[in-house]
Design a protein around this motif. Structure first.
Motif: not given
Length: 164
Positions: A124-129, A134-140, A106-117
């Motif tokens: 994206i992290f929570l989505y990949l998990e 509902k849990e994403i909204s509670e977490t953030l 997943l190296r290229s995916l992480y490299k792309a993720i690093h470019q996000l705010n």
């Protein structure tokens, strides 16, 4: 009472410590920074554990504390992590080696993720998990509708980075 609290914390932390490792991987680019952020996340979790009421799953609460720690530390322009000494209980945590077999793929995916705010990274992290909205909204700390809208935008940004 303190011993019970410490024992409970160590037990649930050890079961869920991969969450912290994964967040460190998303928010850092080298092993030294990963280790520093992991230590700071551990400290923040320990300091805030007495406030954990159990209204949500421990893992949801851990995501929230860990993401907030990572975001607040890496928003600073100095990009340095200030750590605190945890020698009084660190020796009791049985750290497991982080298996990076999947991460190599997943190296290229992480490299792309690093470019996000920072917020898009968290989404994206929570989505990949495979966390539900509902849990994403509670977490953030945002509404479920807002989480969906922000997620669609973050996915589009990621797609544009990966497929220019």
């Amino acid at each position: 009472m303190q011993k019970d609290l410490e024992k409970n914390f160590l037990e649930v932390f050890e079961k869920n410590q991969n969450i912290a490792h994964k967040i460190c991987r998303v928010y850092t680019t080298n092993q030294s920074a990963h280790n520093d952020l992991f230590q700071e996340i551990t400290i923040q979790l320990w300091k805030n554990y007495p406030k954990f009421r159990g209204d949500s799953k421990f893992s949801t609460w851990m995501y929230r504390v860990a993401l907030n720690t990572a975001i607040s530390l890496y928003r600073k322009s100095t990009r340095t992590v200030k750590t605190q000494d945890i020698t009084d209980f660190a020796y009791k945590i049985k750290a497991t080696d982080y298996d990076d077999t999947e991460e190599i793929q997943l190296r290229s995916l992480y490299k792309a993720i690093h470019q996000l705010n920072d917020i898009d990274k968290a989404l994206i992290f929570l989505y990949l998990e495979d966390k539900p909205y509902k849990e994403i909204s509670e977490t953030l700390g945002i509404s479920s509708v807002n989480a969906r809208v922000k997620m669609n935008r973050a996915k589009e940004k990621l797609k544009n980075i990966l497929n220019p």
